[in-house]
Design a protein around this motif. Sequence first.
Motif, mmCIF file in Angstrom:
data_model
loop_
_atom_site.group_PDB
_atom_site.id
_atom_site.type_symbol
_atom_site.label_atom_id
_atom_site.label_comp_id
_atom_site.label_asym_id
_atom_site.label_seq_id
_atom_site.Cartn_x
_atom_site.Cartn_y
_atom_site.Cartn_z
ATOM 1 N N GLY A 93 75.868 39.499 58.866
ATOM 2 C CA GLY A 93 75.946 40.799 59.523
ATOM 3 C C GLY A 93 76.460 41.929 58.675
ATOM 4 N N ASP A 94 77.038 41.629 57.518
ATOM 5 C CA ASP A 94 77.608 42.679 56.668
ATOM 6 C C ASP A 94 76.612 43.184 55.630
ATOM 7 N N THR A 95 75.330 42.886 55.802
ATOM 8 C CA THR A 95 74.317 43.271 54.827
ATOM 9 C C THR A 95 73.239 44.139 55.476
ATOM 10 N N LEU A 96 72.471 44.840 54.644
ATOM 11 C CA LEU A 96 71.350 45.620 55.148
ATOM 12 C C LEU A 96 70.316 44.718 55.805
ATOM 13 N N GLU A 142 68.615 43.064 63.491
ATOM 14 C CA GLU A 142 68.975 43.798 64.705
ATOM 15 C C GLU A 142 67.887 44.802 65.081
ATOM 16 N N SER A 143 67.268 45.430 64.081
ATOM 17 C CA SER A 143 66.212 46.404 64.343
ATOM 18 C C SER A 143 64.993 45.760 64.974
ATOM 19 N N ASN A 175 71.470 38.208 65.486
ATOM 20 C CA ASN A 175 71.624 37.415 64.270
ATOM 21 C C ASN A 175 72.649 36.313 64.492
ATOM 22 N N ALA A 176 72.206 35.070 64.462
ATOM 23 C CA ALA A 176 73.100 33.936 64.673
ATOM 24 C C ALA A 176 74.123 33.806 63.554
ATOM 25 N N ALA A 177 73.868 34.424 62.413
ATOM 26 C CA ALA A 177 74.781 34.350 61.273
ATOM 27 C C ALA A 177 75.572 35.643 61.094
ATOM 28 N N SER A 178 75.681 36.438 62.150
ATOM 29 C CA SER A 178 76.326 37.750 62.017
ATOM 30 C C SER A 178 77.791 37.664 61.611
ATOM 31 N N ASP A 179 78.456 36.564 61.929
ATOM 32 C CA ASP A 179 79.884 36.436 61.594
ATOM 33 C C ASP A 179 80.107 35.999 60.150
ATOM 34 N N GLU A 238 57.824 45.672 56.883
ATOM 35 C CA GLU A 238 57.024 44.491 57.165
ATOM 36 C C GLU A 238 57.899 43.351 57.680
ATOM 37 N N ALA A 239 59.125 43.240 57.161
ATOM 38 C CA ALA A 239 60.036 42.196 57.628
ATOM 39 C C ALA A 239 60.367 42.383 59.099
ATOM 40 N N VAL A 240 60.699 43.609 59.485
ATOM 41 C CA VAL A 240 61.028 43.896 60.886
ATOM 42 C C VAL A 240 59.812 43.654 61.769
#
Length: 417
Positions: A201-204, A210-211, A216-220, A283-285
Amino acid sequence: MLKKITAVFLCIAIAAGALAACGPKNDISSGAGTKDFPVTIGNVTISEEPAGVAVLSPNIADVILAIGYEAQLKAKSAQCTQSDLSVLPDVTLDDAQKIKDLGARLVFTDAKPTDEQLSALNKEGIAVLAIAKATGREDLDRLYSQVGAAMKGAKTGYEKGRKISQGIFLTIDDISRIIPPSDTPTTVAYLYDTQGGAVTGDTLEGKLIESAGLVNAASDGTGNRLSVGALLLADPKYIFCPTGLKAKLAASEEYKKLGAVKEGRVYEMDPNRMLLQGRGMIEAVSFMAGTVYPELLEGTEASSAPSASSSPSSGTASQASASTGNQGGSSSSASSTAAGNTNLTLKKGDKGEEVLKMQNRLKELGYMFVTPTGEFAEGTEQSVKDFQLLNGLVVTGVADPEMLKLLYSANPVPRED
């Protein structure tokens, strides 16, 4: 007395001039400069527009391509595998003489050079800029404006870079707006490998998840690292990963315990979409959102979810993003597509040739971010709203005769990402 006063003022003026001369040279740390060159970025001052540039960072190469400044490139590193740069010779930070001979006077890198490398490059009159990846949405503006300013100046390049950065997220916002509301959040994870690499969660990259309307299951986690134990507790419903990792996840004694792996909800995608910070982020989003919400994809053929083994070249979600951005001459005011009927009204739910013509024209002007199919669905409605907004029309999402006449005219306002 008058002579003394004059002398005092003269001394003050000289001192002020000396201080100004020692101050920052068009420093962009607080915004665009008043002129292009010289420009100061961090502790590096570039006195004039570089005749040539060498890029030794795949991420910065992607940014340069997004801004449209690739014509200045003279060399690249072997890690810059973008097809548009394949004709450029490969160099490293140890190739000061070769870089100079190729005509480059500026080197971009995201790895700090050694003192020896920096000294050799500077001796040949080559400036070196180490620019870090963006960590968030606002920081993407910093990345793009720094790259743009270094290549085209503190005013022209800075403003172009910032405009492109903001345009990327405007398109991502368009995708976000058409994601259907849900009372049940959908958890996903993007895994880099089977050794704890995951988008945190601390990355772009975490913001991209989220967009796409996903949790995100790995947000922590931090620094794109999350233990397998923590991931098993979160148990994401969907897993996205680089091409080639799906089989490794299924073979891993730990990762194969994940529900998404056991139930076949693992989706591969081009790793550069999450690793590099160019237009591939759109494209990723689009791919992640289209996988989880297949109803977003327009047309009957695109309405089914991609298979669990889908890759960017075969997944329907990635196809939906192929028309993203201001591409293929969309900056031209004259229409190169077939003009449609301007004496009708098109709205959500309509289908047919006239809808397809309108979609193709919107695509040409940079407004369509989903594939034109002839079906007027949510994505087309948002594109119509964007066109109406930027062209001074009442924003309704309905293409009435007034809008269609402007759309097919020679002078509509294009969306210049």
